[in-house]
Design an enzyme around this catalytic site. Structure first.
Site, short mmCIF file in Angstrom:
data_model
loop_
_atom_site.label_atom_id
_atom_site.label_comp_id
_atom_site.label_asym_id
_atom_site.label_seq_id
_atom_site.Cartn_x
_atom_site.Cartn_y
_atom_site.Cartn_z
N ARG A 60 85.19 58.91 121.64
CA ARG A 60 85.51 59.57 120.41
C ARG A 60 86.86 60.10 120.24
NH1 ARG A 60 81.34 57.32 120.04
NH2 ARG A 60 79.49 57.97 118.97
N SER A 96 76.36 62.24 114.63
CA SER A 96 76.23 63.17 115.77
C SER A 96 77.22 64.37 115.63
CB SER A 96 76.85 62.71 117.06
OG SER A 96 75.83 61.54 117.36
N GLU A 117 82.06 67.10 117.24
CA GLU A 117 82.52 65.74 117.11
C GLU A 117 83.06 65.67 115.66
OE1 GLU A 117 81.69 61.41 116.80
OE2 GLU A 117 80.40 62.73 116.04
N1 EPU Z 1 67.42 62.76 123.34
C1 EPU Z 1 66.80 63.90 123.22
N2 EPU Z 1 66.34 64.43 122.13
C2 EPU Z 1 66.75 64.11 120.88
C3 EPU Z 1 67.44 62.76 120.82
C4 EPU Z 1 67.91 61.84 121.97
O1 EPU Z 1 66.36 64.32 124.42
O2 EPU Z 1 66.37 64.52 120.06
C5 EPU Z 1 68.04 62.12 124.29
C6 EPU Z 1 67.34 60.60 124.24
O3 EPU Z 1 66.27 60.60 125.11
C7 EPU Z 1 68.39 59.96 125.31
C8 EPU Z 1 69.88 60.57 125.11
O4 EPU Z 1 69.24 61.84 124.51
O5 EPU Z 1 68.16 59.99 126.62
C9 EPU Z 1 70.57 60.12 124.37
O6 EPU Z 1 70.03 59.71 122.95
P1 EPU Z 1 70.73 58.73 122.09
O7 EPU Z 1 70.52 57.29 122.67
O8 EPU Z 1 70.18 58.85 120.45
O9 EPU Z 1 72.26 58.65 121.82
P2 EPU Z 1 73.18 59.95 121.81
O10 EPU Z 1 74.14 60.24 123.03
O11 EPU Z 1 72.36 61.37 121.28
C10 EPU Z 1 75.33 58.70 120.73
C11 EPU Z 1 76.40 58.76 120.05
C12 EPU Z 1 76.04 58.44 118.42
C13 EPU Z 1 75.31 56.68 118.67
C14 EPU Z 1 73.99 56.75 119.74
C15 EPU Z 1 73.79 55.33 119.98
C16 EPU Z 1 77.62 60.67 120.52
C17 EPU Z 1 78.23 61.91 120.41
N3 EPU Z 1 76.87 59.94 119.72
O12 EPU Z 1 74.06 59.44 120.53
O13 EPU Z 1 77.00 58.21 117.31
O14 EPU Z 1 74.74 56.43 117.42
O15 EPU Z 1 74.71 57.24 120.92
O16 EPU Z 1 74.71 54.51 120.74
O17 EPU Z 1 78.36 59.98 121.09
C18 EPU Z 1 78.06 59.53 115.91
O18 EPU Z 1 79.11 59.67 116.85
O19 EPU Z 1 78.05 59.99 114.70
C19 EPU Z 1 76.79 58.84 116.49
C20 EPU Z 1 75.61 58.67 115.69
#
Ligand code: EPU
Length: 343
Positions: A166, A239, A335
């Site tokens: 990012r 995010s 972010e």
């Molecule tokens: N999780 C929780 N609680 C929740 C949601 C998720 O515990 O309410 C846990 C999940 O179980 C998982 C982990 O958090 O183990 C990661 O969750 P997720 O796969 O949804 O990905 P993220 O790390 O929360 C990142 C990006 C998103 C992108 C997704 C999918 C960042 C800041 N965010 O989210 O990007 O869509 O991966 O690749 O890196 C954005 O940047 O605006 C965005 C949406």
């Protein structure tokens, strides 16, 4: 001047979070000459400039001083690299990323489909190095064309752009005043599906064989629709926090207390942790504080419950940061980009 300058322009519908905000002045530019004129006008009038793409990663505070320049720079040109057979796409910074992905799929070009349904423009995705479901924008970038503060236009190779998680040069002092005009993306002749992201693997196995760029795009869209709020229905900026990194000692301490915590190894014993997990564990998922809430299906997303200002959003974000820091010893970083001043 060909364009119109608006005064006291209502910005509420210029960002996907839809915070209530007013720009001192606002202009829309459709080509590089208009952009040059707009920047010259700002200089003459001594106005600070805020560049706006799709507004999907910007939180506007109530007052945005100076000139907001909305980039409507279009362009979509596909060519073939005769040597390698790769496809090259030159896309204007103002193109909507998701429309670009659809057009690529229609043209039979795979390689960007993991970013399907990411809101915002090509320019915004470059600045932010947007990433989702196992792919980051930077992996497809060949070069980026920018207008520099001295009025010259230069092409930066991907190596000049300082891309990271990012992150890019366009978020640093080095890139201050540079405006992205377009980007050239390269798609290797041989398409290799990226379906190892946990959420996608499950979806693909159950429903979508054989794998094509279209089916991967469909899987990504379905996974996103199930977890993330549609900004057309609920104001949000995706995010709201970056996933934080814990140093070795802190990581061991956290793991002892929370054995189930998801994490990704980085090297040197450091770990990237899931901010969503930390926020949920701190009890914030689904919480509502006045005009701002934490989305009930994904704890990393703040939502506009109606009539929120940027100040309201930052207040809640700060409460979450303080709470997570107290409970886990980690300070979350925002972010989205924050623009403007408090009322
Ligand atoms: N999780 C929780 N609680 C929740 C949601 C998720 O515990 O309410 C846990 C999940 O179980 C998982 C982990 O958090 O183990 C990661 O969750 P997720 O796969 O949804 O990905 P993220 O790390 O929360 C990142 C990006 C998103 C992108 C997704 C999918 C960042 C800041 N965010 O989210 O990007 O869509 O991966 O690749 O890196 C954005 O940047 O605006 C965005 C949406």
């Amino acid at each position: 001047m060909a364009f119109e300058i608006f005064r006291d322009f209502d910005l509420t519908h210029s960002s996907t979070f839809q915070t209530k905000a007013t720009a001192e002045r606002f202009v829309r530019v459709e080509d590089v000459d208009e952009l040059r004129d707009a920047l010259a006008y700002a200089k003459e009038e001594n106005l600070p400039v805020t560049i706006l793409g799709g507004g999907s990663n910007t939180i506007f505070l109530s007052k945005v001083p100076g000139l907001v320049v909305k980039l409507d720079l279009h362009g979509f040109v596909l060519t073939q690299d005769a040597e390698t057979g790769d496809t090259l796409l030159e896309a204007g910074a103002g193109e909507t990323l998701d429309d670009v992905i659809d057009a690529l799929l229609d043209a039979g070009v795979g390689g960007l489909e993991n970013l399907a349904a990411v809101p915002g423009t090509v320019g915004g995705a470059v600045v932010q190095n947007a990433g989702a479901y196992g792919l980051e924008m930077a992996e497809r970038i060949e070069s980026v064309r920018v207008l520099r503060p001295d009025g010259s236009v230069v092409d930066y190779g991907v190596g000049d752009c300082d891309f990271g998680y990012r992150h890019s040069r366009f978020k640093t002092e080095a890139g201050r005043g540079e405006v992205i005009l377009s980007a050239v993306l390269r798609f290797p002749k041989e398409w290799v599906p990226r379906v190892d992201y946990k959420d996608l693997e499950a979806y693909r196995k159950t429903r979508l064989e054989p794998t094509t760029p279209q089916t991967v795009a469909a899987a990504v869209r379905a996974v996103r629709a199930a977890k993330l709020p549609d900004p057309k229905e609920i104001g949000n900026a995706g995010s709201f926090f970056k996933n934080p990194v814990a140093e070795k000692l802190l990581w061991h301490h956290i793991l002892t207390e929370h054995p189930g915590i998801p994490s990704y190894p980085l090297g040197g014993g450091r770990r990237k942790l899931a901010a969503a997990w930390l926020i949920e564990a701190a009890g914030w998922k689904g919480a509502e504080r006045g005009t701002v809430g934490v989305y009930k299906r994904h704890a990393l997303i703040l939502v506009n419950l109606g009539g929120a200002t940027g100040e309201d959003v930052l207040r809640v974000a700060e409460d979450i940061r303080a709470d997570v820091e107290e409970k886990f010893g980690l300070r979350l970083e925002l972010e989205p980009v924050v623009a403007g001043e408090k009322a």
